[in-house]
Design a protein around this motif. Structure first.
Motif, PDB file in Angstrom:
ATOM      1  N   GLU A 175      87.616  34.480 -15.023  1.00 23.08           N
ATOM      2  CA  GLU A 175      86.359  35.235 -14.216  1.00 23.08           C
ATOM      3  C   GLU A 175      86.681  36.096 -15.371  1.00 23.08           C
ATOM      4  OE1 GLU A 175      85.589  33.598  -9.837  1.00 23.08           O
ATOM      5  OE2 GLU A 175      87.111  35.323 -10.270  1.00 23.08           O
ATOM      6  N   LEU A 176      87.544  36.830 -15.565  1.00 26.00           N
ATOM      7  CA  LEU A 176      86.972  38.379 -15.808  1.00 26.00           C
ATOM      8  C   LEU A 176      87.202  37.824 -17.804  1.00 26.00           C
ATOM      9  CD1 LEU A 176      90.737  40.226 -14.934  1.00 26.00           C
ATOM     10  CD2 LEU A 176      88.309  40.643 -14.037  1.00 26.00           C
ATOM     11  N   LEU A 177      87.580  36.866 -18.368  1.00 31.83           N
ATOM     12  CA  LEU A 177      87.234  36.729 -19.563  1.00 31.83           C
ATOM     13  C   LEU A 177      85.930  36.078 -20.199  1.00 31.83           C
ATOM     14  CD1 LEU A 177      90.272  35.464 -21.164  1.00 31.83           C
ATOM     15  CD2 LEU A 177      89.542  37.569 -21.941  1.00 31.83           C
ATOM     16  N   TRP A 178      85.701  35.351 -19.316  1.00 30.67           N
ATOM     17  CA  TRP A 178      84.712  34.524 -19.838  1.00 30.67           C
ATOM     18  C   TRP A 178      83.480  34.527 -18.825  1.00 30.67           C
ATOM     19  CZ3 TRP A 178      85.883  34.286 -24.317  1.00 30.67           C
ATOM     20  CH2 TRP A 178      86.993  33.929 -24.832  1.00 30.67           C
ATOM     21  N   GLY A 179      83.284  35.819 -17.604  1.00 26.83           N
ATOM     22  CA  GLY A 179      82.175  35.978 -16.620  1.00 26.83           C
ATOM     23  C   GLY A 179      81.951  35.373 -15.013  1.00 26.83           C
ATOM     24  N   TYR A 180      81.489  36.077 -14.565  1.00 30.86           N
ATOM     25  CA  TYR A 180      81.224  35.202 -12.917  1.00 30.86           C
ATOM     26  C   TYR A 180      80.168  35.978 -12.430  1.00 30.86           C
ATOM     27  CZ  TYR A 180      83.457  40.039 -11.763  1.00 30.86           C
ATOM     28  OH  TYR A 180      83.719  41.093 -11.570  1.00 30.86           O
ATOM     29  N   ARG A 181      79.450  35.282 -12.229  1.00 28.32           N
ATOM     30  CA  ARG A 181      78.170  36.049 -11.563  1.00 28.32           C
ATOM     31  C   ARG A 181      78.136  37.174 -10.036  1.00 28.32           C
ATOM     32  NH1 ARG A 181      73.333  34.268 -12.174  1.00 28.32           N
ATOM     33  NH2 ARG A 181      71.247  35.400 -11.028  1.00 28.32           N
ATOM     34  N   ASP A 182      78.385  38.459 -10.891  1.00 28.96           N
ATOM     35  CA  ASP A 182      78.343  39.308  -9.235  1.00 28.96           C
ATOM     36  C   ASP A 182      77.575  40.088  -8.680  1.00 28.96           C
ATOM     37  OD1 ASP A 182      80.559  42.176  -9.432  1.00 28.96           O
ATOM     38  OD2 ASP A 182      78.525  42.474  -9.610  1.00 28.96           O
ATOM     39  N   ARG A 183      77.529  39.751  -7.275  1.00 30.37           N
ATOM     40  CA  ARG A 183      77.051  40.418  -6.357  1.00 30.37           C
ATOM     41  C   ARG A 183      76.186  41.244  -6.610  1.00 30.37           C
ATOM     42  NH1 ARG A 183      79.859  39.559  -1.029  1.00 30.37           N
ATOM     43  NH2 ARG A 183      80.923  40.689  -1.971  1.00 30.37           N
ATOM     44  N   LEU A 184      77.061  42.322  -6.815  1.00 31.55           N
ATOM     45  CA  LEU A 184      76.145  43.854  -7.338  1.00 31.55           C
ATOM     46  C   LEU A 184      75.253  43.670  -8.581  1.00 31.55           C
ATOM     47  CD1 LEU A 184      76.298  46.541  -6.271  1.00 31.55           C
ATOM     48  CD2 LEU A 184      77.770  47.252  -7.765  1.00 31.55           C
ATOM     49  N   LEU A 185      75.975  42.819  -9.499  1.00 33.27           N
ATOM     50  CA  LEU A 185      75.059  43.698 -10.392  1.00 33.27           C
ATOM     51  C   LEU A 185      74.078  42.476 -10.235  1.00 33.27           C
ATOM     52  CD1 LEU A 185      77.538  43.430 -13.206  1.00 33.27           C
ATOM     53  CD2 LEU A 185      76.102  45.193 -12.586  1.00 33.27           C
ATOM     54  N   SER A 186      73.884  40.919  -9.874  1.00 28.17           N
ATOM     55  CA  SER A 186      72.662  40.330  -9.468  1.00 28.17           C
ATOM     56  C   SER A 186      71.853  40.986  -8.719  1.00 28.17           C
ATOM     57  CB  SER A 186      73.395  39.470  -8.847  1.00 28.17           C
ATOM     58  OG  SER A 186      74.691  38.220  -8.949  1.00 28.17           O
ATOM     59  N   THR A 187      71.881  41.281  -8.140  1.00 31.31           N
ATOM     60  CA  THR A 187      71.284  42.773  -6.963  1.00 31.31           C
ATOM     61  C   THR A 187      69.965  43.695  -7.734  1.00 31.31           C
ATOM     62  OG1 THR A 187      71.768  42.235  -5.076  1.00 31.31           O
ATOM     63  CG2 THR A 187      70.132  43.786  -4.624  1.00 31.31           C
ATOM     64  N   ILE A 188      70.632  44.313  -8.596  1.00 34.39           N
ATOM     65  CA  ILE A 188      70.462  45.509  -9.866  1.00 34.39           C
ATOM     66  C   ILE A 188      69.390  44.901 -10.412  1.00 34.39           C
ATOM     67  CG2 ILE A 188      71.456  47.019 -11.279  1.00 34.39           C
ATOM     68  CD1 ILE A 188      73.885  47.669  -9.809  1.00 34.39           C
ATOM     69  N   HIS A 189      70.016  43.137 -11.280  1.00 31.85           N
ATOM     70  CA  HIS A 189      68.567  42.011 -11.796  1.00 31.85           C
ATOM     71  C   HIS A 189      67.900  42.244 -11.664  1.00 31.85           C
ATOM     72  CE1 HIS A 189      68.420  39.324 -14.749  1.00 31.85           C
ATOM     73  NE2 HIS A 189      68.071  38.465 -14.362  1.00 31.85           N
ATOM     74  N   VAL A 190      67.282  42.398 -10.451  1.00 31.72           N
ATOM     75  CA  VAL A 190      66.137  42.009  -9.552  1.00 31.72           C
ATOM     76  C   VAL A 190      65.068  42.783 -10.176  1.00 31.72           C
ATOM     77  CG1 VAL A 190      65.128  41.517  -7.326  1.00 31.72           C
ATOM     78  CG2 VAL A 190      67.091  40.404  -7.538  1.00 31.72           C
TER      79      VAL A 190
END
Length: 481
Positions: A175-190
């Motif tokens: 996850e740290l290397l190739w990525g995971y969907r972050d809840r905080l960033l997902s909300t900001i993305h909106v």
């Protein structure tokens, strides 16, 4: 007849000696070899040089080492972090150049350089999908830095509480290397679609490229072989505050011009560092039986502005310089407070090492280097070592930061290494043997001159000895009484 042979041998010996000395002084055969190397080191379709440049044969390995935080609660109360190094997690790196196009009558070449990583379990300490790492919560820290002292500050604090985010997080290596969907960033993305909801230190970097490069082919000048003149359609960068710091200098570090000397600087542009840097000669050696020069980054590259005033252009905002051995690259990382350094803060200001327990900088493990054959400019062995750090500090607006000290916090480092394969080394040894035979011709001529000189000396001594011998009759007086 004997005198004629003696004179002939003497003249021949003198001629050979004079010819050999003249050839050595004029560097005639060395010049011939150098000219052949220069003419052969050009990016031209159908040549071995181009094929090796387009798809380098030696295997490249990317090793990831993480720093696991063992005392997160104490750190939030102001204690020094205690970290343990975990790794390596090794990946085989494939990096062929694609969409290659020749421009301006063959004087320039454009290409993309996508990189693909394949996990190598035999060269790793564990399973990246299973092994967990406790480290800084980079999305949360970034969001706090983005919104502090702005109208979004309160909303960010509410989201942090809602999602129960803290300054530290536990994630798998994968996850740290190739990525995971972050809840905080997902909300900001909106609200801000330009913000990626997926976070990973190498997110979207597996199977992708970092932009189109335009290289010089070396057709007009061998010194320009594979030198970068454009990246992403631009001839310079725009992140830094001075023209010199924004320059794109050198190659991408995989190839260099031939006939490299110890006195020159080797320039490299790295998109990972968001800048160009230069390396200086360190020592001579050999790899797989091939002579090499080792080049390492100059101490001036990451020196503070009192030592190297030119580095002031890398201080963002102007005048805010982190110190020797550390580079603030947040401006080219979407505002995330990312700082780069050598692993374990090797050659950095001692304060960075002292601030974090578990840092043990060592030259043999943490220094970046290139072992280059000086005649051909080929890289035989190399290691690119870079550490990713996060700048963290107490933010009164967010209670998640507690009483943490201001730190450049190590997250992980990479060791991207390459070693020439035996097939390529054997071919290179054959080429160098041919070159040494050609450049050794004057010494062969000199040896022949010395041999003929010895023969002349022996013959001359014998002739003199024969002339000095006489009979008793010849030694008697001419006038006898």
């Amino acid at each position: 007849m004997k005198s004629l042979c003696l004179v002939t041998v003497g003249v021949l010996a003198m001629t050979l000696l004079i010819a050999s000395i003249s050839l050595l002084v004029a560097h005639v055969f060395q010049t011939v070899v150098d000219l052949q190397v220069k003419q052969g080191t050009v990016l031209k379709n159908g040549t071995e040089t181009f094929e090796a440049w387009e798809d380098p044969p030696p295997p490249v390995y990317m090793q990831f080492y993480f720093f696991n935080v063992t005392n997160p609660l104490e750190v939030l109360q102001g204690a020094s972090p205690l970290v343990e190094e975990i790794g390596p997690y090794t990946y085989r790196e494939y990096r062929p150049r694609v969409h290659v196009q020749f421009l301006d009558n063959g004087t320039k070449v454009s290409a993309l350089n996508p990189k693909t990583y394949v996990f190598e379990p035999q060269k790793s300490v564990g399973d990246p999908a299973v092994d967990l790492i406790r480290t800084v919560n980079i999305p949360a820290v970034t969001a706090m830095e983005w919104t502090r002292s702005t109208p979004l500050q309160f909303a960010t604090e509410v989201l942090l509480l809602l999602y129960q985010e803290s300054l530290f997080t536990v994630r798998s290596v994968h996850e740290l290397l190739w990525g995971y969907r972050d809840r905080l960033l997902s909300t900001i993305h909106v609200l801000h679609p330009e913000i990626d909801p997926v976070f990973g230190l190498f997110s979207k970097m597996n199977g992708t490229d970092d932009g189109e490069y335009v290289f010089l082919s070396g057709e007009t000048n061998y010194l320009n072989f594979s030198r970068i003149v454009e990246w992403k359609g631009k001839e310079s960068l725009s992140w830094w505050t001075t023209e010199a710091c924004n320059m794109i200098n050198g190659t991408d570090g995989t190839s260099f011009h031939p006939l490299i000397s110890k006195d020159e600087n080797i320039y490299i542009f790295s998109s990972d560092f968001c800048r160009s840097l230069f390396l200086v000669y360190d020592s001579s050696g050999a790899v797989a039986g091939v002579p090499t020069y080792r080049f390492v980054p100059s101490s001036m590259v990451f020196a503070n502005t009192t030592v190297n005033p030119d580095n002031a252009g890398f201080c963002i905002p102007p005048g805010n310089c982190p110190g020797t051995g550390v580079l603030n690259v947040s401006i080219c990382k979407q505002g995330a407070p990312i700082f780069l350094s050598a692993p374990h803060f090797y050659q950095a200001d001692p304060k960075f090492v002292e601030d974090v327990q578990g840092m043990h900088p060592r030259k043999e493990y943490h220094e970046t280097f290139l072992d280059i054959n000086p005649l051909t400019g080929l890289v035989l062995r190399a290691a690119k070592r870079m550490q990713i750090n996060v700048h963290i500090r107490k933010l009164p607006e967010f209670f998640e930061t507690g009483n943490i000290r201001t730190l450049v916090f190590p997250v992980m480092y990479i060791n991207e290494s390459v070693l020439i394969d035996e097939a390529s080394a054997s071919k290179l040894r054959h080429v160098l043997l041919e070159a040494s035979v050609v450049t050794g011709i004057p010494f062969v001529i000199m040896a022949l001159g010395i041999v003929f000189g010895i023969v002349f000396t022996v013959l001359a001594c014998r002739a003199r000895g024969i002339s000095e011998e006489s009979t008793e009759e010849e030694r008697s007086p001419l006038i006898r009484t």
